[in-house]
Design a protein around this motif. Structure first.
Motif, PDB file in Angstrom:
ATOM      1  N   VAL B  28       0.842  -1.472   0.270  1.00  0.00           N
ATOM      2  CA  VAL B  28      -0.396   0.152  -0.462  1.00  0.00           C
ATOM      3  C   VAL B  28       0.957   1.389  -0.084  1.00  0.00           C
ATOM      4  N   ILE B  29       1.014   2.067  -0.747  1.00  0.00           N
ATOM      5  CA  ILE B  29       1.692   3.262  -1.276  1.00  0.00           C
ATOM      6  C   ILE B  29       0.614   4.423  -0.691  1.00  0.00           C
ATOM      7  N   PRO B  30       1.137   5.209   0.164  1.00  0.00           N
ATOM      8  CA  PRO B  30       0.696   6.756   0.110  1.00  0.00           C
ATOM      9  C   PRO B  30       0.392   7.267  -0.953  1.00  0.00           C
ATOM     10  N   ILE B  31      -1.229   8.371  -0.799  1.00  0.00           N
ATOM     11  CA  ILE B  31      -0.462   9.448  -2.145  1.00  0.00           C
ATOM     12  C   ILE B  31      -0.672  10.391  -1.613  1.00  0.00           C
ATOM     13  N   ALA B  32      -0.980  10.931  -0.142  1.00  0.00           N
ATOM     14  CA  ALA B  32      -1.241  12.056  -0.107  1.00  0.00           C
ATOM     15  C   ALA B  32      -0.770  12.052   1.236  1.00  0.00           C
ATOM     16  N   SER B  33      -0.330  13.417   1.674  1.00  0.00           N
ATOM     17  CA  SER B  33       0.543  12.834   2.923  1.00  0.00           C
ATOM     18  C   SER B  33      -0.430  12.422   4.157  1.00  0.00           C
ATOM     19  N   GLY B  34       0.393  12.878   5.370  1.00  0.00           N
ATOM     20  CA  GLY B  34       0.040  11.792   6.421  1.00  0.00           C
ATOM     21  C   GLY B  34      -0.214  10.541   6.677  1.00  0.00           C
ATOM     22  N   VAL B  35      -0.508   9.790   5.995  1.00  0.00           N
ATOM     23  CA  VAL B  35      -0.464   8.416   6.002  1.00  0.00           C
ATOM     24  C   VAL B  35       0.480   7.610   6.304  1.00  0.00           C
ATOM     25  N   GLY B  36       0.477   7.223   7.889  1.00  0.00           N
ATOM     26  CA  GLY B  36       1.296   6.913   8.347  1.00  0.00           C
ATOM     27  C   GLY B  36       2.534   7.531   9.039  1.00  0.00           C
ATOM     28  N   ASP B  37       3.510   7.297   9.940  1.00  0.00           N
ATOM     29  CA  ASP B  37       4.036   7.569  10.686  1.00  0.00           C
ATOM     30  C   ASP B  37       4.765   9.275   9.367  1.00  0.00           C
ATOM     31  N   LEU B  38       5.504   8.391   8.614  1.00  0.00           N
ATOM     32  CA  LEU B  38       6.989   9.170   8.195  1.00  0.00           C
ATOM     33  C   LEU B  38       6.382   8.910   6.184  1.00  0.00           C
ATOM     34  N   GLU B  39       6.680  10.240   5.708  1.00  0.00           N
ATOM     35  CA  GLU B  39       6.458  10.683   4.385  1.00  0.00           C
ATOM     36  C   GLU B  39       6.482   9.479   3.524  1.00  0.00           C
ATOM     37  N   ASP B  40       7.674   8.989   3.964  1.00  0.00           N
ATOM     38  CA  ASP B  40       8.583   8.038   2.412  1.00  0.00           C
ATOM     39  C   ASP B  40       8.486   6.362   3.550  1.00  0.00           C
ATOM     40  N   GLU B  41       7.087   5.804   3.891  1.00  0.00           N
ATOM     41  CA  GLU B  41       6.699   4.282   4.378  1.00  0.00           C
ATOM     42  C   GLU B  41       5.766   3.247   3.113  1.00  0.00           C
ATOM     43  N   ILE B  42       6.379   2.882   3.008  1.00  0.00           N
ATOM     44  CA  ILE B  42       5.204   2.237   2.093  1.00  0.00           C
ATOM     45  C   ILE B  42       5.079   0.516   3.001  1.00  0.00           C
ATOM     46  N   PHE B  43       4.015  -0.179   3.009  1.00  0.00           N
ATOM     47  CA  PHE B  43       2.656  -0.809   3.681  1.00  0.00           C
ATOM     48  C   PHE B  43       2.976  -1.884   2.884  1.00  0.00           C
TER      49      PHE B  43
END
Lengths: 392, 103
Positions: B28-43
């Motif tokens: 799961v790749i973040p598109i917008a900021s605010g997902v997860g704790d860091l800006e450079d995380e994928i899940f």
């Protein structure tokens, strides 16, 4: 089903997804345009901003989206938007959002002069997930614009950089060492340290490439800007201990003669789409025998059929076979089919300048004697072993 | 429910993420900021997580999701429900799914 943890987290830059499976395409480079709003004295690709013919021939928005979609279907995780200056494309925002919404990370190469408040807002809301890479041409207006040859470009770049800093958009800087700015290297590095996302010293281009599309007039002036191998060595060895440590690691892996095999790099395992839809095996190699027309084909066909065949091309030039093919300095030398193409229009001509640069480094590292030529050394394996063990 | 996740509620993937299969892994790749704790995380989601994720939609409660999976996997409903709640907890914490309530 029941498990302890359902979700694991990976930092993007360190994700090892690609170590687990061999992917067709992990990263794709796209040159959105060859045009640039700067006119840098050393640049290997830039066309004038107002080159309407080039603009007309550029891929359309829909064509680029189609390529991005296919890249995603081939498991691509990162797209690098480069140029020319990629922010010149009027549809940059549309392409950026499209790529991000496809689940691609975007690596942007830019001169920062066209960064706007709107763009930093966008990068803040929809982060690229890769640090933006900015080339800085000088620390002063006089030096910067002596390189870019565009009035106002210094202020525009620093305005862009300030906006990125204000909005905390991660970026790194790099530079090109040229006569107008080479005395500013210390100032540049001191400033670069203050950028929160710089986790290592900036990189420099200094052994400049000639024009990718071959241009004898411009090549003459680029050649005049190249530093001598001796000057290059001084810069490479500014952090002598670090340089030697890295060279030892490097030499233990990459030093051996390449024989007649021309493609021993990663060229063609990924690739670069030029502004007009030609898929190149790397950013530099535009030899007609090595590029694939995406308007009449697909990334998959190029990667599975066209590039593997290209990688089988062998060297036939006697000069190359008697020198490069027998030279063990492969890891120190930038000689490759792309450089040969840019310098001589062939795939297998020894590039004299690069040969001198490699020999200068090899002499410094004690791998060859003062007057020795690397291709004449028979016991090169022993020399590498001694160097790696610290005996040379 | 103690976890803050209710089986009666509908949970659906956030519009701020995109899910993809890369190198045989479901990420799961973040598109917008605010997902997860860091800006450079994928899940990465494990197999169970992926099976549940595939069923999440705007018109299905988490209980419906668990029921479907229990039938497909021929596994006890109670165990599957526990999996569903466990996953949703983790995803909610990272803002990867949104709680649509129980309409």
């Amino acid at each position: 089903m029941h498990e302890e943890s359902y979700v694991s987290t990976q930092v993007i830059g360190k994700a090892n997804l690609f170590k687990k499976a061999k992917l067709i395409l992990s990263r794709l480079d796209i040159e959105l345009t060859e045009r640039c709003n700067n006119n840098c004295i050393h640049c290997c690709i830039n066309l004038p901003l107002d080159d309407t013919d080039a603009k007309k021939r550029e891929l359309s928005t829909e064509e680029i989206k189609k390529i991005l979609k296919e890249a995603v279907s081939l498991s691509c995780l990162t797209v690098r938007f480069t140029g020319g200056e990629p922010l010149l494309r009027e549809d940059f925002e549309e392409l950026y959002l499209f790529a991000r919404k496809q689940g691609l990370k975007v690596l942007l190469f830019t001169n920062a002069t066209l960064i706007t408040p709107h763009l930093v807002e966008l990068f803040s809301k929809i982060p690229p997930l890769e640090k933006i890479e900015i080339t800085v041409y000088g620390m002063k207006k006089s030096s910067y614009e002596a390189v870019t040859r565009v009035d106002g470009s210094f202020e525009a770049a620093w305005r862009g950089i300030s906006m990125l800093l204000d909005y905390k958009i991660p970026f790194v800087v790099k530079s090109a060492l040229l006569p107008p700015n080479k005395d500013e290297i210390d100032d540049f590095e001191e400033w670069a340290k203050s950028i929160p996302w710089m986790d290592k010293p900036p990189s420099y281009s200094m052994f400049f490439d000639l024009r990718c599309r071959r241009d004898s007039q411009k090549n003459k002036s680029i050649k005049r800007l190249r530093i001598t191998p001796e000057e290059g060595l001084k810069i490479l060895t500014r952090r002598k201990d670090k340089y030697i440590k890295e060279m030892k690691e490097f030499c233990s892996k990459f030093m051996r003669p390449s024989e007649d095999k021309l493609f021993s790099c990663g060229s063609g395992h990924g690739g670069c789409v030029d502004a007009y839809g030609k898929f190149q095996p790397c950013m530099m190699l535009r030899h007609p025998e090595c590029v694939y027309d995406l308007k009449n084909g697909s990334l998959k066909d190029a990667l599975e059929n066209f590039f593997p065949k290209m990688r089988e091309i062998k060297a036939i030039n006697p000069d190359y076979l008697s020198r490069c093919a027998r030279c063990f300095l492969k890891g120190l030398c930038e000689q490759c089919p792309a450089k040969s193409w840019m310098e001589y229009g062939t795939l297998d001509t020894p590039v004299e300048y690069l040969c001198r640069v490699a020999h200068e480094q090899a002499r410094f590292l004690g791998l060859i004697g003062k007057t020795e030529k690397s291709w004449e050394v028979s016991g090169w394996k022993d020399r590498i072993n001694e160097f790696v063990k610290g005996n040379r | 429910m103690k976890s803050g996740v209710s089986l009666n509620n509908i949970y659906k993937p956030s519009e701020d993420v995109v899910a993809r299969e890369v190198a045989g892994e479901f990420i799961v790749i973040p598109i917008a900021s605010g997902v997860g704790d860091l800006e450079d995380e994928i899940f990465s989601l494990n197999e169970s997580g992926k099976s549940i994720w595939d069923k999440l939609s705007a018109d299905k409660s988490l209980r419906d999701v668990a029921l479907e999976l229990s039938e497909e996997f021929e596994a006890p409903l109670e165990k599957i429900e526990k999996d569903c709640v466990g996953l949703i907890q983790e995803l909610l914490k990272r803002k990867i799914v949104v709680n649509q309530g129980n309409n």
